[in-house]
Motif scaffolding. Structure first.
Motif, short mmCIF file in Angstrom:
data_model
loop_
_atom_site.label_atom_id
_atom_site.label_comp_id
_atom_site.label_asym_id
_atom_site.label_seq_id
_atom_site.Cartn_x
_atom_site.Cartn_y
_atom_site.Cartn_z
N ASN A 229 0.91 -1.13 0.02
CA ASN A 229 -0.07 0.01 -0.15
C ASN A 229 0.84 1.32 0.01
N GLU A 230 2.12 1.40 0.46
CA GLU A 230 2.99 2.43 0.78
C GLU A 230 3.45 2.56 -0.41
N LEU A 231 3.83 1.61 -0.97
CA LEU A 231 4.55 1.64 -2.41
C LEU A 231 3.57 2.08 -3.32
N MET A 232 2.44 1.63 -3.38
CA MET A 232 1.40 2.07 -4.20
C MET A 232 1.01 3.54 -4.23
N ALA A 233 0.84 3.84 -2.94
CA ALA A 233 0.66 5.26 -2.65
C ALA A 233 1.54 6.23 -3.38
N HIS A 234 2.82 5.84 -2.97
CA HIS A 234 3.98 6.80 -3.64
C HIS A 234 4.02 6.98 -5.07
N THR A 235 3.59 5.87 -5.83
CA THR A 235 3.30 5.93 -7.18
C THR A 235 2.24 6.98 -7.66
N TYR A 236 1.33 7.03 -6.91
CA TYR A 236 0.08 7.64 -7.28
C TYR A 236 0.66 9.32 -6.71
N SER A 237 1.07 9.53 -5.48
CA SER A 237 1.70 10.96 -5.18
C SER A 237 2.76 11.07 -6.30
N HIS A 238 3.68 10.47 -6.91
CA HIS A 238 4.41 10.91 -7.83
C HIS A 238 4.01 11.33 -9.37
N LEU A 239 2.94 10.38 -9.69
CA LEU A 239 2.52 10.48 -11.10
C LEU A 239 1.51 11.40 -11.17
N PHE A 240 0.58 11.51 -10.08
CA PHE A 240 -0.50 12.24 -10.02
C PHE A 240 -0.84 13.26 -9.19
N GLY A 241 0.21 13.44 -8.57
CA GLY A 241 0.07 14.64 -7.57
C GLY A 241 -0.77 14.51 -6.55
N LEU A 242 -1.38 13.38 -6.33
CA LEU A 242 -2.18 12.87 -5.38
C LEU A 242 -1.41 12.84 -3.77
N ALA A 243 -2.00 13.57 -2.89
CA ALA A 243 -1.38 13.62 -1.45
C ALA A 243 -1.60 12.36 -0.68
N THR A 244 -0.78 11.74 -0.05
CA THR A 244 -1.19 10.71 0.49
C THR A 244 -0.18 10.34 1.81
N THR A 245 -0.95 9.88 2.90
CA THR A 245 -0.24 9.83 4.10
C THR A 245 -0.55 8.47 4.61
N GLY A 246 0.65 7.49 4.79
CA GLY A 246 0.49 6.38 5.50
C GLY A 246 0.84 6.40 7.09
N LEU A 247 -0.12 5.65 7.62
CA LEU A 247 0.12 5.62 9.06
C LEU A 247 0.11 4.34 9.68
N ARG A 248 1.41 4.25 10.25
CA ARG A 248 1.71 2.71 10.74
C ARG A 248 1.41 2.72 12.23
N PHE A 249 0.17 2.19 12.35
CA PHE A 249 -0.33 2.08 13.80
C PHE A 249 0.41 0.92 14.59
N PHE A 250 0.47 1.19 15.80
CA PHE A 250 1.08 0.17 16.82
C PHE A 250 0.22 -0.56 17.75
N THR A 251 -0.08 -1.60 17.66
CA THR A 251 -1.11 -2.25 18.73
C THR A 251 -2.11 -1.52 19.33
N VAL A 252 -3.16 -1.13 18.61
CA VAL A 252 -4.05 -0.44 18.98
C VAL A 252 -5.13 -1.05 20.13
N TYR A 253 -5.58 -0.37 21.03
CA TYR A 253 -6.62 -1.19 21.81
C TYR A 253 -7.41 -0.15 22.71
N GLY A 254 -8.60 -0.44 23.04
CA GLY A 254 -9.45 0.60 23.82
C GLY A 254 -10.96 0.04 23.56
N PRO A 255 -12.03 0.78 24.16
CA PRO A 255 -13.31 0.46 24.06
C PRO A 255 -13.84 0.16 22.75
N TRP A 256 -14.82 -0.65 22.60
CA TRP A 256 -14.96 -1.11 21.24
C TRP A 256 -13.94 -1.77 20.19
N GLY A 257 -12.98 -2.26 21.17
CA GLY A 257 -11.86 -3.07 20.27
C GLY A 257 -12.08 -4.21 19.53
N ARG A 258 -11.23 -4.92 18.87
CA ARG A 258 -11.46 -6.09 18.03
C ARG A 258 -11.48 -7.39 18.91
#
Length: 362
Positions: free
Chosen positions: A173-202
């Motif tokens: 996904n990160e590689l694909m996003a960069h390609t679209y940012s480079h070719l088409f100027g689409l601003a993309t931000t990847g978010l690497r989440f670390f072990t998320v927890y809390g109410p309504w969790g999985r």
């Protein structure tokens, strides 16, 4: 108008509620698959005012309680349906949180990860490209760090050695996003989440399963004999990070050079951030905190490290602090207590039979 995919899911549900509280108009999208208990997913939607009985595939449903929230059940592999939605709504921002989750499940059903995380994400990129979306923020994962051992894990480090198809799909996904940012100027931000927890969790994640088993007096399976370290990150901190990212689409780094390429940025409008608590916790300390909050001990079955798992995660969030002035900081005890309060209210101390205990990365 903001589109959030995965709003029947854990993080997507919380993000939608936050943005609605901030006065944003939101469309939520989810396929509502049965990877885990769909009752939890429908309960999240109900909490947001979406009546299960009114959900019809590919038809927007207006929230009964929040006039600026609508929901659509739609599969991201449905390219025609997705394009029709984008054409009709003209979203300015898209936050893609929908994905086939779970490290270990990718060993059992790899095709689900290709369908959702690769084909579905391609369709999101194409829809953004052709319908004038200004910023695409998307969920990546701490799993992309794979065999990396240098701690804390930094977005400037190479991540070419994933150890699960889930991780590989997120790196893709990160590689694909960069390609679209480079070719088409689409601003993309990847978010690497670390072990998320809390109410309504999985229900397939560690805190949920540990709690369920302990309250029922059943044993918990503790992988790698308890020698795991995770950067547990409270869901409200994740949502705060996403909210700040949405408001700051990347502009491109004028100092970036191909002679010494930083993987986390580019001359194109592309950026990747870690969102983690920056405070790794030993698995046994995590279990002890649950036991003490519940007032009940856990019977523990020690297990070997499972395929696809890594022994430790620890997020370097320096660029998040530098760019957005933010760092997750909810103490683990506070986060566990909030989850347990929700769990007691939601289940009344009952739930589905606990299985193998997960300590996955998100």
């Amino acid at each position: 108008m903001i589109l959030i995919t995965g709003t029947a899911g854990f993080i997507g549900f919380h993000l939608a509620q936050r943005l609605l509280a901030d006065g944003e108009a939101v469309v939520g999208l989810d396929i509502v698959n049965d990877y885990y208990d769909v009752n939890v997913k429908y309960s999240r939607l109900a909490e947001a005012g979406i009546d299960k009985a009114k959900i019809t595939y590919n038809q927007l449903v207006q929230s009964s309680t929040q006039t600026n929230y609508r929901f659509v059940q739609l599969d991201m592999t449905d390219r025609e349906g997705l394009n029709a939605l984008f054409a009709a709504e003209q979203f300015s921002t898209v936050v893609n949180l929908a994905a086939q989750a779970g490290v270990r499940y990718s060993l059992i059903n790899p095709q689900a990860y290709i369908d959702s995380n690769i084909i579905g994400f391609t369709n999101i990129l194409e829809a953004c490209r052709h319908h004038g979306v200004k910023h695409l923020a998307y969920a990546s994962s701490s799993s992309v760090y794979g065999l990396n051992e240098k701690m804390p894990l930094s977005t400037s480090d190479n991540v070419d050695h994933p150890i699960s198809l889930y991780a590989a799909s997120k790196k893709s996904n990160e590689l694909m996003a960069h390609t679209y940012s480079h070719l088409f100027g689409l601003a993309t931000t990847g978010l690497r989440f670390f072990t998320v927890y809390g109410p309504w969790g999985r229900p397939d994640m560690a805190l949920f399963l540990f709690t369920e088993a302990i309250l029922k007096g059943e044993p918990i399976k503790v992988f790698n004999h308890g020698n795991m370290v995770r950067d547990f990150t409270y869901v409200d901190d994740i949502v705060e990070g996403i909210t700040r990212v949405i408001a700051h689409p990347p502009q491109g780094n004028k100092d970036w050079t191909g002679q010494h390429p930083d993987p986390s940025t580019s001359k194109a409008p592309y950026k990747v951030y870690n969102i983690g608590n920056n405070d790794p916790v030993k698995l046994m300390d995590f279990i002890t905190a649950i036991e003490e909050e519940l007032g009940q001990p856990a019977e523990k079955i020690m297990m070997d490290l499972q395929p696809g798992d890594v022994p430790a995660t620890y997020a370097n969030v320096q660029d998040l602090m530098q760019d957005l002035g933010y760092k997750p900081e909810t103490p683990i005890r506070d986060g566990i207590r909030s989850f347990l309060n929700w769990y007691r209210a939601y289940y009344g101390y009952t739930g589905a039979k606990a299985g193998a205990i997960q300590t996955e990365q998100n």
